[in-house]
Design an enzyme around this catalytic site. Structure first.
Site, mmCIF file in Angstrom:
data_model
loop_
_atom_site.group_PDB
_atom_site.id
_atom_site.type_symbol
_atom_site.label_atom_id
_atom_site.label_comp_id
_atom_site.label_asym_id
_atom_site.label_seq_id
_atom_site.Cartn_x
_atom_site.Cartn_y
_atom_site.Cartn_z
ATOM 1 C CB ILE A 51 -0.969 0.052 1.236
ATOM 2 C CG1 ILE A 51 -0.223 -0.155 2.543
ATOM 3 C CG2 ILE A 51 -1.960 -0.971 1.125
ATOM 4 C CD1 ILE A 51 -1.144 -0.097 3.616
ATOM 5 N N GLY A 52 2.201 1.063 0.019
ATOM 6 C CA GLY A 52 3.017 2.212 -0.283
ATOM 7 C C GLY A 52 4.619 1.864 -0.125
ATOM 8 N N GLY B 97 8.176 3.686 0.436
ATOM 9 C CA GLY B 97 9.240 5.042 1.008
ATOM 10 C C GLY B 97 10.479 4.655 0.908
ATOM 11 C CG PHE C 34 12.174 1.902 6.777
ATOM 12 C CD1 PHE C 34 13.279 1.848 7.553
ATOM 13 C CD2 PHE C 34 11.196 0.695 6.800
ATOM 14 C CE1 PHE C 34 13.513 1.166 8.618
ATOM 15 C CE2 PHE C 34 11.670 -0.155 7.747
ATOM 16 C CZ PHE C 34 12.721 0.048 8.703
ATOM 17 N N GLY C 35 11.435 1.244 3.081
ATOM 18 C CA GLY C 35 11.106 0.179 2.150
ATOM 19 C C GLY C 35 9.514 0.258 1.764
ATOM 20 C CE LYS C 36 8.535 -3.430 -3.101
ATOM 21 N NZ LYS C 36 8.386 -4.476 -3.962
ATOM 22 C CB VAL C 37 3.671 0.648 3.762
ATOM 23 C CG1 VAL C 37 2.785 0.251 4.636
ATOM 24 C CG2 VAL C 37 4.978 1.514 4.131
ATOM 25 C CG ASP D 153 10.095 14.376 8.015
ATOM 26 O OD1 ASP D 153 10.051 15.562 7.352
ATOM 27 O OD2 ASP D 153 9.972 13.227 7.486
#
Length: 855
Positions: free
Chosen positions: A531-532, A534, A536-539, A649
């Site tokens: 679903i996303g 970024g 950092f990696g995948k969500v 942030d």
């Protein structure tokens, strides 16, 4: 060479601007046409984030060996600082110098050669073991070059090098990537672009009398390109020459930085004689930096810029001038100094150019030798007192610095050395991190995309020179990027070590999931559950405990990116529980995995409901309620926790919405904790997201709660206007939402930029207070910004005005006091104050309005 970043890299890591070119210019015709190439090395046809087309590199490879000694590779992780997947996520690996690029050239002009490097892990190769040289038609551009070390020292995710090569005529441009012994080379992108002859005039050699340097037979490297006194100029605004011009502020020496100005719009600035748009765009000549209005003060200091360079090279300093303030000769006359030598006495821009509003430029050459301070280039301006001008002042509009090849046809300098601050920070990082844990060395980037966030977190890197009183300088590198070829794993058994720091840290506060639990809940990380994505990696959307929906954020298994943020997120959220903070359920640190498990936010991020979306627009009431919820979450961080927590942030992608549209602040990977509630600031390296970053934090490298307030002010305008905080497609003055919204407020035209979906539905008094609160949050000085409690109270009052404008009574002695801008507030009911606001921080100025009916 030390570690101040080349401006060619500076803005390219803070934002998504890239150089806009075309891979084929020219059609079949009887006359040969210049050819241009934009190659994605190791990749396929692709389009970058600016819509620029890149083509594969295979057909341009030429091997002198029996077989091609190259291979295509894909980066094993994506740094959030990358502006685009193309060309950076693919690379061409070189094992020997037997294979080169060959570009057919039909042009009598010089060539831009731009090389793109992203030092990631390719085919399990350690980027820090890569050393190579780059040679173009006999000119050594890079030698024993380490892209990883360079990126680390400059705190950049990727490197761009730009060179200007001598005309070839009809023939081939050969570019060779030659690995050092027992090493490998790589490259991600190559641009070969014909350029006009902008070096046709000789440069005056400083310190050598009347001698000049003819640049027509020289290769040059672009070191710096600055729009002095003005803002960043994107490549697509550079008259088709695709150059980027950067702010000069980071290179000013000392505290006497003069003043900036902009030409009157009624003044017609036009090119004449040898100066054309090829030299510089008109936007460079429309802004300037001068010394200031006080001649007595100006006589006592120099307006000075300082640059870090390589010793034992000749450099050309190109100064751009346009006098648009004073019309006559001898009104403003000044001396120009380069490396403490007089380059030009009695410079008079009007006398040079022939009149007001006419651009002009001058080139000066200087040789930098070995010795103390020899890695610096100084450019200084001082009023020419001997000429007795009408005003004692100096002016500069633009500055470029080019390195010239030496007698061995070499342009290569040494790899940069990390700053002392960066080295110390790395040592502290290693000392902080327990051995045997995946939470090891930080390569760079921040955790991106919590829950359904699909937008990569962006960082801006600001670099500022700090000077000592004795005139020496110290380079400040605010954002460190660490690198290592090894990291501790959790072991091969699939279970974490018993002494895991994270296990001890989170014991009793959040769950530790086994990797099998996570795989089961995501169907073995099935791509249909993503679903996303970024930095950092995948969500993934997943389930636990037989059906409970969760968001599972997984780092790239082959990456060490974001490990510091991973630990910070656990440290923060395992101890925090609040209705308006996203809840961390647990984590998994097993078999080298770094995984965080959160509550599932069904309605995703706030940003995806504002613009660039097909979703129905939020009502004004919904937007107010979401802002109030986010403000409550921030208020808890600032005042409700044991120690003050600064989020660092705050942005619309870090405000998540659950199924009931309740706002929750997320992503604490960059957060900082103060040791006491009374601590005034935290000295730290600058991190944040471009467009939201507090300018005072950038200048001072001192983080305070008011840095979050600035970011939240940007969020408030983003919610009101429903447009990106940075939009390079707009006119220059509108690119930054924060700047443009403030400009519209001052001009009384804010209503013109409000989201049309809600424009006619906002109560005028509600809009007035909301806009004033948002504007006050963007005050340049933190001391002038309200506290988050004050912001929250005013937003609550805005909602009451919107819902029930006739039911709010205003005390007669009130409104002009708050913020000194007619801002009114409402007293919060005591129970609410104790629960969500924190009465210990209440300011009596903000308790002047009473809701007679309540809510």
């Amino acid at each position: 060479m030390k570690s101040i970043p080349n401006p060619l890299f500076l803005a390219l890591c803070c934002c998504s601007f890239t150089i806009n070119t075309f891979h084929v210019l020219g059609e079949i015709s009887p006359q040969p046409q210049p050819l241009s190439y934009v190659l994605s090395c190791g990749g396929n046809d692709g389009t970058d984030s600016d819509g620029r087309k890149w083509i594969p590199d295979q057909k341009f490879l030429s091997s002198s060996g029996k077989k091609d000694s190259t291979e295509a590779a894909t980066a094993q992780f994506q740094d959030p600082l990358l502006p685009s997947l193309v060309p950076y996520m693919n690379a061409r690996i070189f094992r020997s110098p037997s294979t080169s690029y060959k570009f057919p050239v039909v042009s009598e002009s010089r060539l831009w050669l731009r090389l793109h490097f992203y030092p990631a892990t390719y085919n399990n190769l350690d980027p820090f073991s890569s050393y190579f040289s780059v040679v173009a038609n006999g000119v050594t551009l890079l030698k024993n070059f380490s892209a990883a070390i360079t990126a680390k020292a400059l705190t950049q995710a990727y490197i761009l090098r730009e060179f200007s090569l001598m005309p070839i005529g009809t023939g081939d441009l050969n570019v060779t990537i030659a690995p050092s012994k027992e090493s490998f080379g790589f490259i991600n992108g190559i641009e070969v672009i014909p350029m006009p002859d902008i070096f046709h005039q000789p440069a005056a050699f400083v310190g050598y009398g009347d001698q000049t340097l003819d640049l027509r037979s020289s290769a040059l490297q672009t070191m710096f390109r600055l729009n002095v006194g003005g803002q960043f100029i994107a490549p697509n605004n550079d008259s088709g020459l695709t150059r980027a011009w950067y702010d000069d502020m980071p290179y000013l020496f000392g505290s006497a930085i003069g003043v900036t100005s902009q030409a009157d719009k009624k003044l017609n600035i036009e090119y004449k004689a040898d100066v054309t748009e090829d030299i510089a765009p008109l936007d460079v000549y429309r802004t300037a930096r001068t010394m200031g209005p006080d001649s007595n003060v100006n006589k006592k200091y120099n307006l000075t810029w300082i640059f870090e360079v390589d010793a034992n090279f000749t450099y050309v300093v190109r100064l751009h001038f346009c006098e648009y303030l004073l019309p006559r000769v001898n009104e403003r006359v000044f001396d120009i100094f380069i490396n403490n030598q007089t380059a030009q006495p009695a410079a008079d821009v009007i006398a040079w150019s022939g009149g007001k509003g006419i651009p002009f430029y001058k080139d000066y050459a200087a040789y930098v030798t070995d010795g103390q301070g020899a890695d610096k280039m100084w450019v200084a301006l001082h009023p020419s007192e001997s000429m007795k001008p009408e005003v004692y002042d100096a002016i500069l509009n633009g500055l470029e610095l080019f390195k010239v090849n030496d007698t061995n046809q070499n342009l290569a300098g040494p790899n940069p050395v990390p700053s002392e601050m960066l080295t110390n920070a790395e040592a502290e990082e290693k000392q902080f991190t327990p051995s045997g844990s995946k939470v090891g060395t930080l390569i760079g980037g921040v955790a991106g995309g919590v829950a359904s966030c699909a937008i990569v977190v962006a960082l801006v890197v600001f670099v500022k020179k700090k000077q000592r009183n004795d005139g020496s300088s110290k380079t400040i590198n605010p954002l460190p990027v660490y690198g290592s070829s090894h990291s501790g794993k959790s072991g091969t058994t699939g279970k974490p070590h018993g002494g895991s720091h994270l296990m001890n840290l989170a014991a009793g506060l959040c769950r530790h999931f086994s990797l099998s639990d996570i795989k089961s809940g995501t169907k073995n990380f099935n791509e249909s559950h993503v679903i996303g994505v970024g930095g950092f990696g995948k969500v993934y959307k997943g389930t636990i405990d037989g059906g409970t929906k969760v968001a599972i954020k997984r780092s790239n298994p082959s990456s060490e990116q974001g490990v510091h943020e991973f630990q910070t997120e656990i440290e923060m959220l395992s101890k925090l529980r609040h209705r308006h903070l996203v809840s961390l359920i647990g984590f998994c640190e097993e078999d080298g995995e770094m995984i965080l498990v959160y509550d599932y936010m069904a309605n995703g991020t706030l940003r995806e409901h504002l613009y660039h979306t097909n979703k129905p627009p939020l009502s004004w009431k919904q937007r107010l309620e979401i802002c109030i919820g986010a403000a409550r979450g921030l208020h808890y961080l600032h005042t409700g926790a044991r120690h003050t927590i600064i989020h660092r942030d705050v942005k619309t992608t870090n405000i998540l919405l659950d199924e009931n549209w309740v706002a929750k602040v997320s992503d604490f990977g960059l957060s900082k904790t103060g040791s006491t509630l009374d601590e005034t600031h935290v000295s730290t390296m600058v991190k944040g997201s471009f467009g939201y970053l507090d300018p005072e934090y950038f200048r001072r490298q001192q983080l305070t709660e008011k840095s979050d307030i600035y970011s939240f002010g940007v969020v408030l305008f983003e919610v009101l206007c429903a447009r990106p905080v940075l939009d390079s497609s707009l006119p220059k003055e509108q690119v930054s939402l924060a700047d443009y919204a403030q400009h519209c407020q001052r001009k009384g035209t804010l209503h013109q930029i409000i989201d049309p979906h809600i424009k006619e539905k906002i109560n005028p008094e509600c809009l007035k207070i909301y806009a004033e609160v948002a504007g006050k949050c963007l005050s340049d000085q933190g001391i002038d910004r309200p506290s988050i409690g004050d912001v929250l109270w005013n937003l609550e009052f805005c909602l009451q005005l919107q819902e029930n404008p006739g039911g709010v009574q205003v005390a007669e002695d009130k409104a002009n006091d708050a913020y000194d801008t007619h801002t009114a507030t409402i007293s919060i009911d005591e129970e609410m104050a104790n629960k969500e606001v924190g009465s210990n921080r209440m300011n009596p100025v903000f308790s002047m309005l009473v809701d007679a009916k309540g809510r």
